[in-house]
Design a protein around this motif. Structure first.
Motif, mmCIF file in Angstrom:
data_model
loop_
_atom_site.group_PDB
_atom_site.id
_atom_site.type_symbol
_atom_site.label_atom_id
_atom_site.label_comp_id
_atom_site.label_asym_id
_atom_site.label_seq_id
_atom_site.Cartn_x
_atom_site.Cartn_y
_atom_site.Cartn_z
ATOM 1 N N TYR A 1 -35.119 -39.178 -65.898
ATOM 2 C CA TYR A 1 -34.872 -37.387 -65.220
ATOM 3 C C TYR A 1 -34.150 -37.221 -64.568
ATOM 4 N N SER B 1 -36.504 -34.798 -60.090
ATOM 5 C CA SER B 1 -38.684 -35.639 -59.771
ATOM 6 C C SER B 1 -38.115 -37.112 -59.004
ATOM 7 N N ALA C 1 -37.705 -40.161 -60.897
ATOM 8 C CA ALA C 1 -36.375 -40.219 -61.829
ATOM 9 C C ALA C 1 -36.186 -41.533 -61.993
ATOM 10 N N SER D 1 -41.621 -46.134 -66.942
ATOM 11 C CA SER D 1 -40.134 -44.935 -67.854
ATOM 12 C C SER D 1 -38.652 -46.178 -68.387
#
Length: 390
Positions: free
Chosen positions: A39, A44, A47, A61
């Motif tokens: 991100y 965000s 991220a 992520s």
């Protein structure tokens, strides 16, 4: 993503995850090389990013894992961080220096790491500790937050009787500053396994009450939503039938424990109660059940009613149980719920029926009260007498 020569990968996208399959039978041992597209780090708090001065990585992520691994069964996972030697590294995983060993896929995915040029402020007590990380000019702010947050975390451990997944609750709290665009003030937060990430415009960091409340709310999710967890349903990881518990009780406890920790004055608590009552009264979803409002949780305008109405319902339930079964009945039910349905130990989702059964055991009539006011759309009772005393 790519593998060793001769073993191509095929990508399959699903609603909740992306799968990579071998085009032909996989070898016994193999290596996979892939790049994570993050991100925007200024859009965000979730991220994952690497810059020339610092790096942040959230497990879910960042890491690929073999599909056959169960999320919660113990397994051998080793994480190595190749960062510049001058960079300190902080993580929510076990380990030291650059080598870390999450104990399960769940722990790997729900954890994270922070490395590089951050200012550290650390405090600890008998059963908990907090490390607050801030950017270059935030050292004083970090210490202020740590001084306010540690007593609240200590109160939460005392309330539930233990840390959510170990003997010691170690919290890593990261505060980063985002640029202000269109003259809009913003503050966002997200909790992971024993870690909290906040992204806000510089002006919001002047409000110590709000940045502490946000952290307290997210840290309470280690219990309500982390240890006590319903089967997740879209559009967010909560069960609509239990939104009153996961978000409402969490929001209430964040404020209540700040008072208990002497971080917030009772008079200020009462002002917030009145403000939330006014918000709910004037909101278009005021007459809608929390479960229905939760189904629209991806719409920003429902945030107010879910959190404010949930707060008031939790406060009213606390008052009802105190009147029926004595002071402390509400807290005792929460502690029993944690000890009986700690997902870190049972690996099973909690159901709305199981939650009501435990509250009923501590206060006859509580289950019917929850069905009427917390799950239903009947207007919540008047909570004017449930305010904090000076």
């Amino acid at each position: 993503a790519s593998t060793d020569p001769g073993y191509a990968l095929e990508r399959e996208s699903r609603q909740d995850r992306t799968l990579w399959r071998f085009a032909k039978r996989a070898p016994k041992t193999y290596s996979i090389t892939y790049r994570v597209e993050s991100y925007d780090p200024y859009l965000s708090p979730e991220a994952t990013f690497v810059s020339d001065r610092r790096a942040v990585a959230l497990g879910y992520s960042t890491f690929l894992v073999p599909l056959e691994l169960s999320d919660y069964l113990p397994c051998t996972i080793r994480v190595r961080i190749d960062a510049p030697k001058s960079w300190p590294v902080w993580t929510s995983w076990q380990g030291d220096g650059s080598q870390f060993t999450p104990q399960s896929v769940h722990e790997l995915w729900s954890g994270g790491l922070v490395a590089g040029k951050f200012k550290e402020s650390r405090l600890e007590s008998a059963h908990c500790g907090v490390t607050v990380l801030t950017e270059d000019r935030g050292a004083a702010r970090g210490l202020n937050v740590a001084n306010r947050l540690l007593p609240v975390i200590r109160e939460s451990v005392e309330l539930f009787g233990a840390a959510p997944n170990s003997k010691f609750l170690e919290v890593m709290a990261l505060y980063r500053t985002m640029p202000m665009t269109d003259r809009k003030s913003r503050m966002m937060g997200v909790s992971e396994n024993n870690s909290f990430f906040c992204l806000a415009t510089a002006d919001r960091y002047q409000d110590l009450e709000q940045i502490t409340l946000l952290a307290a709310h997210e840290c309470l999710h280690f219990y309500l939503g982390g240890a006590i967890v319903p089967k997740p349903k879209p559009p967010f990881n909560n069960s609509p039938e239990l939104i009153w518990l996961i978000e409402g009780v969490t929001e209430y406890l964040a404020h209540e424990l700040m008072v208990e920790a002497s971080v917030m004055k009772p008079a200020r608590f009462n002002e917030i109660v009145e403000s939330k009552r006014k918000q709910v009264k004037e909101h278009e979803y005021a007459s809608v059940s929390l479960a229905i409002a939760a189904g629209k949780f991806n719409r920003a305008e429902t945030y107010q009613v879910v959190y404010s109405k949930g707060f008031l319902i939790a406060q009213a339930l606390d008052q009802y149980m105190a009147e029926q079964s004595g002071e402390g009945a509400f807290d005792a039910a929460l502690r029993d719920l944690f000890q009986t349905h700690n997902f870190n130990e049972t690996h099973e989702w909690v159901t709305a029926s199981e939650v009501k059964a435990i509250f009923e055991a501590h206060c006859p009539g509580a289950a019917a009260w929850i069905e009427t006011y917390a799950e239903g759309s009947v207007a919540h009772p008047n909570v004017s007498d449930a305010s904090q005393s000076e």
